[in-house]
Write a protein that holds these residues in place. Structure first.
Motif, short mmCIF file in Angstrom:
data_model
loop_
_atom_site.label_atom_id
_atom_site.label_comp_id
_atom_site.label_asym_id
_atom_site.label_seq_id
_atom_site.Cartn_x
_atom_site.Cartn_y
_atom_site.Cartn_z
N HIS A 121 -0.72 5.55 12.36
CA HIS A 121 -0.35 6.69 11.52
C HIS A 121 -0.97 6.45 10.14
CE1 HIS A 121 2.93 6.06 14.47
NE2 HIS A 121 2.66 7.33 14.71
N SER A 122 -1.53 7.47 9.53
CA SER A 122 -2.29 7.29 8.29
C SER A 122 -1.51 6.65 7.15
CB SER A 122 -2.92 8.61 7.86
OG SER A 122 -1.94 9.61 7.70
N PRO A 123 -0.20 6.85 6.99
CA PRO A 123 0.49 6.17 5.88
C PRO A 123 0.66 4.66 6.08
CG PRO A 123 1.73 8.11 6.57
CD PRO A 123 0.66 7.88 7.59
N GLU A 124 0.31 4.15 7.25
CA GLU A 124 0.39 2.71 7.49
C GLU A 124 -0.86 2.05 6.92
OE1 GLU A 124 2.82 3.61 11.61
OE2 GLU A 124 0.76 2.90 11.74
N THR A 125 -0.84 1.86 5.62
CA THR A 125 -2.06 1.48 4.90
C THR A 125 -2.40 0.01 4.96
OG1 THR A 125 -0.81 1.32 2.84
CG2 THR A 125 -1.89 3.43 3.30
N GLY A 126 -1.43 -0.86 5.21
CA GLY A 126 -1.70 -2.29 5.13
C GLY A 126 -2.40 -2.87 6.34
N SER A 127 -2.18 -2.30 7.51
CA SER A 127 -2.69 -2.93 8.73
C SER A 127 -4.22 -3.03 8.79
CB SER A 127 -2.14 -2.25 9.97
OG SER A 127 -2.38 -0.87 9.97
N PRO A 128 -5.00 -2.03 8.38
CA PRO A 128 -6.46 -2.21 8.43
C PRO A 128 -6.94 -3.34 7.52
CG PRO A 128 -5.93 0.11 8.30
CD PRO A 128 -4.65 -0.64 8.05
N GLU A 129 -6.30 -3.48 6.36
CA GLU A 129 -6.68 -4.55 5.44
C GLU A 129 -6.35 -5.91 6.07
OE1 GLU A 129 -8.25 -3.53 2.64
OE2 GLU A 129 -7.80 -1.45 3.15
N MET A 130 -5.16 -6.02 6.64
CA MET A 130 -4.74 -7.27 7.28
C MET A 130 -5.62 -7.59 8.48
SD MET A 130 -3.06 -8.56 10.17
CE MET A 130 -2.39 -7.11 10.89
N LEU A 131 -6.00 -6.58 9.24
CA LEU A 131 -6.81 -6.84 10.43
C LEU A 131 -8.22 -7.29 10.07
CD1 LEU A 131 -5.48 -4.00 12.74
CD2 LEU A 131 -5.19 -6.48 13.05
N GLU A 160 -6.22 6.02 13.47
CA GLU A 160 -6.26 7.39 12.96
C GLU A 160 -7.20 7.44 11.77
OE1 GLU A 160 -6.44 10.56 12.35
OE2 GLU A 160 -4.81 10.66 10.92
N VAL A 161 -8.53 7.44 12.07
CA VAL A 161 -9.54 7.26 11.03
C VAL A 161 -9.61 8.42 10.04
CG1 VAL A 161 -10.94 5.63 12.36
CG2 VAL A 161 -11.38 8.07 12.59
N ASP A 162 -9.43 9.65 10.49
CA ASP A 162 -9.51 10.78 9.57
C ASP A 162 -8.35 10.75 8.57
OD1 ASP A 162 -11.82 11.68 10.86
OD2 ASP A 162 -10.68 12.96 12.23
N GLY A 163 -7.16 10.53 9.07
CA GLY A 163 -6.00 10.44 8.20
C GLY A 163 -6.08 9.25 7.27
N ARG A 164 -6.66 8.15 7.73
CA ARG A 164 -6.81 6.95 6.89
C ARG A 164 -7.60 7.29 5.63
NH1 ARG A 164 -5.38 1.75 5.26
NH2 ARG A 164 -7.19 0.85 4.24
N ASP A 165 -8.75 7.94 5.80
CA ASP A 165 -9.56 8.26 4.63
C ASP A 165 -8.85 9.24 3.69
OD1 ASP A 165 -11.54 6.48 5.24
OD2 ASP A 165 -13.07 7.98 5.69
N ARG A 166 -8.12 10.20 4.23
CA ARG A 166 -7.35 11.11 3.37
C ARG A 166 -6.26 10.34 2.62
NH1 ARG A 166 -8.55 14.42 7.55
NH2 ARG A 166 -6.60 14.17 8.69
N MET A 167 -5.64 9.38 3.29
CA MET A 167 -4.61 8.57 2.65
C MET A 167 -5.20 7.71 1.53
SD MET A 167 -1.45 8.47 3.09
CE MET A 167 -0.29 7.64 2.03
N VAL A 168 -6.38 7.14 1.75
CA VAL A 168 -7.05 6.35 0.70
C VAL A 168 -7.40 7.25 -0.47
CG1 VAL A 168 -9.08 4.94 0.13
CG2 VAL A 168 -7.88 4.59 2.30
N ASP A 169 -7.90 8.46 -0.20
CA ASP A 169 -8.18 9.42 -1.28
C ASP A 169 -6.91 9.70 -2.10
OD1 ASP A 169 -10.89 9.79 -0.71
OD2 ASP A 169 -10.54 11.60 0.49
N THR A 170 -5.82 9.97 -1.40
CA THR A 170 -4.56 10.27 -2.07
C THR A 170 -4.09 9.08 -2.91
OG1 THR A 170 -3.92 11.79 -0.33
CG2 THR A 170 -2.14 10.91 -1.70
#
Length: 180
Positions: free
Chosen positions: A99-109, A140-150
């Motif tokens: 889910h896009s608000p789960e922002t920490g996992s890509p960094e940790m991975l 959820e790559v599309d939502g991830r980028d929108r979340m980073v923008d936000t």
């Protein structure tokens, strides 16, 4: 690679940067193999990385075939199944940002993939030698980028938004008429 260590407080990476990071690991290490899964609805890359010792990475197709044969044990004799189990390796799959608000996992991975690829401690070597680790850094790559923008917008414009004295409300106002 990124200009900061993945997981640095106050930093979030876009999908393109995460993908570039994993591709750099693939290029730099025989212990990492990145596979393209296609693109999202908005054209962003989707990837999965396999991490293990270099001999296992060189034989990934063989391990895939073993796993596929074991997927339906009804087609195997007990002896055949035992031989395949002995020859195969367990697969551990870590998936981030389902889910896009789960922002920490890509960094940790990103950090986990790096450590699994390069660290030489007995603990990490045992993982590499015994297990095939699959990593999907962002589901959820599309939502991830929108979340980073936000996140980046809000970080840069702390005083702008609903109820702020400098920016006013960004929400539309509605007028409700009541009958008296």
């Amino acid at each position: 690679m990124l200009g900061y260590v993945p997981g640095t407080v106050g930093r979030l990476s876009y999908v393109a940067d995460i993908t570039r990071y994993f591709r750099a690991l693939d290029e730099a290490s025989p212990r990492v193999k990145v596979f393209d899964l296609g693109t999202s609805d908005e054209g962003r890359p989707m990837i999965i990385a396999a991490i293990a010792d270099s001999a296992t990475i060189a034989r990934l197709e063989s391990y895939r075939a073993i796993t596929a044969a074991l997927a339906d044990p009804r087609t195997l004799s007990p002896d055949s199944a035992q031989r395949l189990i002995a020859a195969g390796k367990p697969i551990y799959w870590a998936s981030g940002s389902i889910h896009s608000p789960e922002t920490g996992s890509p960094e940790m991975l990103m950090e986990l993939a790096y450590r699994l690829a390069v660290e030489e401690t007995p603990f990490i070597r045992q993982i590499r030698d015994s297990v095939i680790t699959l990593v999907t850094p962002v589901s959820e790559v599309d939502g991830r980028d929108r979340m980073v923008d936000t996140y980046r917008y809000r970080k840069a414009h702390k005083n702008v938004g609903p109820g702020s004295s400098t920016g006013g409300s960004t929400r539309p106002t509605t007028t409700t008429a009541t009958a008296s």
